[in-house]
Design an enzyme around this catalytic site. Structure first.
Site, short mmCIF file in Angstrom:
data_model
loop_
_atom_site.label_atom_id
_atom_site.label_comp_id
_atom_site.label_asym_id
_atom_site.label_seq_id
_atom_site.Cartn_x
_atom_site.Cartn_y
_atom_site.Cartn_z
CG HIS A 311 -2.21 1.09 1.04
ND1 HIS A 311 -2.18 2.18 1.55
CD2 HIS A 311 -3.25 0.90 0.60
CE1 HIS A 311 -2.79 2.75 1.25
NE2 HIS A 311 -4.17 1.98 1.04
CG ASP A 369 -8.44 -4.62 -2.45
OD1 ASP A 369 -9.54 -4.08 -3.01
OD2 ASP A 369 -7.96 -3.53 -3.06
N1 ACO Z 1 4.80 -7.76 -4.83
C1 ACO Z 1 5.32 -7.77 -5.12
N2 ACO Z 1 6.15 -6.87 -4.93
C2 ACO Z 1 5.74 -5.29 -4.78
C3 ACO Z 1 4.62 -5.22 -4.27
C4 ACO Z 1 3.77 -6.24 -4.33
N3 ACO Z 1 2.25 -6.58 -4.50
N4 ACO Z 1 3.81 -3.78 -4.18
C5 ACO Z 1 5.18 -3.22 -4.04
N5 ACO Z 1 5.81 -4.52 -4.40
C6 ACO Z 1 7.68 -2.95 -3.80
C7 ACO Z 1 7.51 -3.42 -5.37
O1 ACO Z 1 8.27 -3.77 -6.77
C8 ACO Z 1 8.72 -1.85 -5.17
O2 ACO Z 1 10.02 -2.74 -4.84
P1 ACO Z 1 11.52 -1.46 -5.48
O3 ACO Z 1 11.60 -0.27 -4.66
O4 ACO Z 1 11.95 -2.93 -5.35
O5 ACO Z 1 11.33 -1.25 -6.78
C9 ACO Z 1 8.45 -1.38 -3.67
O6 ACO Z 1 7.83 -3.14 -2.85
C10 ACO Z 1 7.65 -0.34 -3.22
O7 ACO Z 1 6.39 -0.47 -4.52
P2 ACO Z 1 6.02 0.92 -5.22
O8 ACO Z 1 5.00 0.17 -6.43
O9 ACO Z 1 6.91 1.76 -5.44
O10 ACO Z 1 4.72 1.22 -4.38
P3 ACO Z 1 3.61 2.21 -4.24
O11 ACO Z 1 3.40 2.97 -3.23
O12 ACO Z 1 3.94 2.94 -5.66
O13 ACO Z 1 2.29 1.27 -5.07
C11 ACO Z 1 0.26 -0.56 -4.67
C12 ACO Z 1 1.24 1.02 -3.99
C13 ACO Z 1 0.45 -0.21 -6.04
C14 ACO Z 1 -0.59 -0.47 -3.80
C15 ACO Z 1 2.25 -1.71 -4.68
O14 ACO Z 1 1.86 -1.96 -3.14
C16 ACO Z 1 0.66 -2.99 -5.89
O15 ACO Z 1 1.04 -2.40 -6.62
N6 ACO Z 1 -0.01 -3.49 -4.88
C17 ACO Z 1 -0.63 -4.58 -5.68
C18 ACO Z 1 -1.43 -3.89 -5.84
C19 ACO Z 1 -2.86 -3.93 -4.78
O16 ACO Z 1 -3.56 -4.60 -3.92
N7 ACO Z 1 -3.94 -2.76 -4.72
C20 ACO Z 1 -4.34 -2.11 -4.02
C21 ACO Z 1 -3.64 -1.47 -3.23
S1 ACO Z 1 -5.35 -0.63 -1.56
C22 ACO Z 1 -6.49 0.34 -3.05
O17 ACO Z 1 -6.09 0.44 -3.43
C23 ACO Z 1 -8.03 -0.21 -1.63
#
Ligand code: ACO
Length: 436
Positions: A311, A369
């Site tokens: 998140h 979720d």
């Molecule tokens: N699985 C694996 N790796 C992940 C995940 C994941 N679900 N989420 C983040 N990471 C990693 C990224 O690859 C990144 O790694 P790095 O630093 O080595 O490049 C690091 O963790 C940070 O991730 P970001 O994408 O920069 O974080 P951001 O805050 O932009 O993204 C998000 C947050 C979009 C929710 C992300 O965690 C994600 O895509 N999760 C899966 C989708 C999801 O569950 N969305 C629901 C969100 S809650 C809602 O809207 C109700």
């Protein structure tokens, strides 16, 4: 309004030693912010923050999140207390007006909302313009935007009474429209709302009753539905709420703004994640495939992510996910579903991920979720409806943020970010016959 700044930070240009003092604003909770509203005028610099990872876009009194501690408060009240002790319409009132309603206020509020549950009959024909296999979120984007055409008498954003009526209409009509989208997709007749039922009961009734048979509402499922709505009601300045605020900043009407919020919510990184989680759990199929899926999630050359994990704000367990997990157990027990393979896979996946260095280091925890899809599926909703239910509930938050923009401390300035331009510099046009 935030208190007048009591301190400043200094920004220094290392090239010429020039420095500027920038005011610091303190909120009631959370990190303070550096007020850069005059930065460009005074320094000639913009700030650069794609994805708004360090930017406060507005002042708000509605929701507070402490992502490190896993705290979510609506108007100061913890989400678990609201989910376990309140009901969705009361939470919608709280978000909108800032206080829990007293008994008379609650009665009036419920009356106002239920008064607006029906939709203009002509909207039914609007639905028949869509293919039967259309994604219900695609239908919602269209029909919610179309409400502006049907309820033109509540689109004058400068009239507080019209604004309030628009909020009532949106909260009241979303379940009706969502249920219609569902009924349309399965070829069953639309079911009119029943105003003697609660908000959640009415929604289940419109989704699952048919004219040919009596329908008995299961109180455990209605309570679970209500809790799911509360857990999704608001979440500060997330992508869809910010979209609503940005759309509204141009003076667009409320129905158009909420339709914009719905489109933003649809994406799998936001509200579409609940659908994506279930697809992922089904693909995993059995516990022995979990190590492979976790390996893929960690592999930088693979675009796959563990859906329902991570998140932007929470770097701890999402407090909504805890309540959702409990609700999941209650619903499965009520429906007599024992040893649900999806729940077992989800719990094992959570256990494995939370012990894995990658997820621990990056502070990736289950979000709201992660468990919601399992409950909704058990309740009989197809996957394509999951994000629609999220949109239905989030409407309470969207309209509250929309209203806040018009009140004290609200910002009516059009949202207009700037950019770091890295394209071509000025050059002369070349006629087509002279181009290589
Ligand atoms: N699985 C694996 N790796 C992940 C995940 C994941 N679900 N989420 C983040 N990471 C990693 C990224 O690859 C990144 O790694 P790095 O630093 O080595 O490049 C690091 O963790 C940070 O991730 P970001 O994408 O920069 O974080 P951001 O805050 O932009 O993204 C998000 C947050 C979009 C929710 C992300 O965690 C994600 O895509 N999760 C899966 C989708 C999801 O569950 N969305 C629901 C969100 S809650 C809602 O809207 C109700």
């Amino acid at each position: 309004m935030a208190d007048a700044p009591k301190r400043t930070v200094t920004l220094t240009d290392d090239q010429n030693g020039q420095s500027w003092k920038l005011p610091v604003l303190d909120g009631t909770e959370g990190p303070s912010v550096i007020d850069i509203r005059k930065l460009y005028g005074e320094t000639g610099y913009f700030t650069h923050d794609p994805g708004f990872t360090s930017t406060s876009s507005c002042e708000s009194k509605i929701t507070f999140i402490d992502g490190d501690k896993g705290i979510l408060l609506h108007r100061g009240y913890p989400i678990d207390q609201l989910a376990n002790k309140s009901d969705f319409l009361e939470v919608a009132y709280l978000l909108q007006y800032g206080e829990l309603p007293n008994p008379t206020e609650k009665q009036d509020w419920v009356k106002h909302i239920t008064y607006h549950t029906m939709v203009h009959e002509q909207l039914s024909s609007f639905f028949s313009g869509f293919r039967r296999d259309a994604h219900p979120m695609a239908i919602m984007c269209g029909v919610v935007g179309a409400l502006s055409a049907f309820y033109h008498d509540s689109t004058d954003i400068h009239d507080p009474v019209q604004r309030e009526v628009a909020c009532h209409r949106l909260i009241a009509k979303m379940p009706t429209l969502a249920a219609m989208a569902y009924k349309y997709s399965i070829g069953q007749p639309f079911v009119y709302p029943q105003n003697n039922l609660s908000y959640a009961e009415n929604f289940l009734y419109m989704c699952y009753s048919v004219p040919a048979e009596p329908y008995k509402i299961n109180p455990v499922l209605a309570k679970a539905m209500d809790k799911i709505f509360i857990l999704h009601a608001d979440h500060e300045q997330n992508a869809s709420t910010s979209t609503v605020r940005l759309a509204s900043s141009s003076g667009a009407n409320p129905f158009a703004c909420i339709a914009a919020g719905i489109t933003s919510l649809w994406g799998p990184a936001h509200g579409g994640a609940n659908e994506a989680v279930l697809k992922m759990l089904m693909e995993i199929g059995s516990k022995d495939k979990i190590p492979e899926i976790v390996r893929r999630a960690k592999d930088k050359s693979d675009s796959f992510r563990l859906m329902g994990f991570g998140h932007r704000v929470y770097k701890n367990y999402d407090p909504r996910a805890k309540v959702m997990q409990e609700t999941c157990r209650e619903v499965l027990a009520e429906l007599g579903i024992k040893n649900d393979p999806l729940l077992e896979t989800a719990m094992e996946l959570e256990r494995v991920a939370l012990q894995d260095d990658y997820f621990v280091q990056k502070k990736l925890y289950p979000n709201v979720d992660f468990y919601s899809g399992i409950i909704l599926r058990a309740m009989g909703f197809p996957m394509s409806m999951f994000t629609v239910l999220f949109a239905l509930a989030r409407t309470a938050g969207w309209v509250s943020h929309w209203q806040e923009q018009f009140g004290e401390g609200g910002e009516q300035k059009i949202g207009r970010p700037r950019q770091l331009y890295t394209g071509a510099t000025e050059r002369d046009f070349v006629p087509v016959d002279k181009r290589k």
